[in-house]
Motif scaffolding. Sequence first.
Motif, short mmCIF file in Angstrom:
data_model
loop_
_atom_site.label_atom_id
_atom_site.label_comp_id
_atom_site.label_asym_id
_atom_site.label_seq_id
_atom_site.Cartn_x
_atom_site.Cartn_y
_atom_site.Cartn_z
N ASN A 89 11.91 2.02 -23.76
CA ASN A 89 11.86 0.64 -24.22
C ASN A 89 12.35 -0.37 -23.17
OD1 ASN A 89 11.15 -1.16 -26.13
ND2 ASN A 89 13.03 -0.98 -27.34
N SER A 105 12.38 -3.47 -20.74
CA SER A 105 11.80 -4.80 -20.54
C SER A 105 12.46 -5.46 -19.34
CB SER A 105 12.04 -5.68 -21.77
OG SER A 105 11.32 -5.18 -22.87
N LYS A 113 7.14 -5.08 -20.73
CA LYS A 113 7.33 -5.36 -22.16
C LYS A 113 7.54 -4.05 -22.92
CE LYS A 113 4.33 -9.37 -21.69
NZ LYS A 113 2.92 -9.75 -21.70
N CYS A 164 8.46 -0.89 -22.24
CA CYS A 164 7.77 0.30 -21.76
C CYS A 164 8.56 1.57 -22.07
CB CYS A 164 7.56 0.22 -20.25
SG CYS A 164 6.50 -1.14 -19.76
N GLU A 166 2.54 -4.04 -20.26
CA GLU A 166 2.66 -3.08 -21.36
C GLU A 166 2.04 -1.74 -21.00
OE1 GLU A 166 1.94 -4.72 -25.66
OE2 GLU A 166 0.90 -5.97 -24.20
#
Lengths: 249, 242
Positions: free
Chosen positions: B6, B8, B18, B20, B213
């Motif tokens: 997660n 960012s 975003k 990832c 993303e």
Amino acid sequence: MKYNWNWGIFFEISPDGVHTYLGSLMFGMVWTLATALSAWIIALAVGSVIGVLRTAPNPWLARFANGYVELFRNIPLLVQMFLWYFVLPEVVPSSIGTWLKQLPNASFYTTVFCLGLYTAARVAEQLRAGILSLRSGQRMAGLAMGLTLPQTYRYVLLPMAYRIILPPLTSEFLNIIKNSAVALTIGLMELTAAARSMQEFSFQVFEAFTGATIIYIVINIIVVNGMRILEKRLSVPGYISLGKPAAAH
Amino acid sequence: MIEIDNVSKWYLDFQVLKGCSTNVAKGEVVIVCGPSGSGKSTLIKCVNGLEPFQKGNITVDGISVGDVKTNLPKLRARVGMVFQHFELFPHMSVLQNLTIGQIKVLGRDEEESRVRAFKLLDRVGLHEFADKFPGNLSGGQQQRVAIARALAMDPIAMLFDEPTSALDPEMINEVLDVMVALAKDGMTMMVVTHEMGFARSVANRVIFMDRGEIVEDAKKDDFFGKPRSERAQLFLSKILHH
Ligand SMILES: Nc1ncnc2c1ncn2[C@@H]1O[C@H](COP(=O)(O)OP(=O)(O)OP(=O)(O)O)[C@@H](O)[C@H]1O
Ligand SMILES: [Mg+2]
């Protein structure tokens, strides 16, 4: 105007009763070289630290280093010389002030210090430009293999940055030799001061300053050629212009 | 081996990454592709802490990259990285490029690091170039030296950021051959590349990124097979028709 040329004046005894005028010019040259070399050591050392800090990630250190450069570059050298020599001893506690004023060769130390810190600002500016001209990947490559940031500067960035700025550093070194003449205003008997004193006592103004000029030129030629040899010895095989690797196919 | 959770990242108010999430298991080869500016380089540079990130978590071999207490140089020494523009040190000979990290970071002595360096130069076919300087090598040769330099540190994983995209076409294969051999040797690899032939032959998974993303994270066969996102399809059709 009638001027009596007398090139033999160099071999006449100067008012000190011991040395010839040529001898006093030579003494002047030695003071000039001693001043320039000592100041150069300070300039390189302080300038390198400040230059590196200006490119370092810590914003406070970078700000401090930028402030240093702005301060020392924007005040005329002559004013800085007077500040160090006349003003500083008055504003520090009086015991230190007295000690400063009674220091033997005070004008020499002041000049070295003043010229060194002034030129450091210029060296820092060059070094910063040199470091920034390297691709950012160089820093990353150093860090990526596990070097610390100081090690990355020491082994990766600075060796190339110094090579790149060798030509402007040569000019700065020549400048420091020329600028050391400002020291005559605080009574250092360097080359220009020696020529002026020779002219005052012998009235042979043209000979005196021709002599000094020739000495300055000879020093210049030696420095320029020395730096050229250094440049050649440090040249990197296959590496051409700034920051770009040579494309060899 | 590499766990990205997660993550960012922002440049001022521009969000580059975003949320990832992905991971690379030991011995796995993961390809990262996507259009220019999608954040591939940024993501891979977060893995060894060359780029800081503001949210999420990355661990390498169990060690948290974002933790302030982590000794980043020590961590980076265990993760090799290969750059698009090689980034060899131009003032050092090929041999010195391979020994500097071993000596200064790993504390090996001169002799030991030379032996290791020559072994790796053999492996990339450049033994006789040891005393040359990077500026005198072709792009392909420089990139092979760069791979050897990374391997000289005995890394547990390797990161590649478009290792062939600055090369002339005729030099791409000599570099890919080295990478294929490395993959077959079981090296854990995360590779940003558009070389789909390479992906097909050695990848375990392919990650497709767009606008910061991770749009698709699929097994190789699934990625090159039928079902996938429209954006990835569009991207693939573009680069495969080159
Ligand atoms: N230092 C920076 N400051 C601001 N924006 C940046 C910075 N570095 C990268 N970016 C932006 O972040 C985005 C992602 O960049 P990144 O280099 O990760 O993309 P990429 O997928 O690797 O692209 P490419 O295929 O062109 O290498 C881009 O839009 C880029 O403009
Ligand atoms: Mg990129």
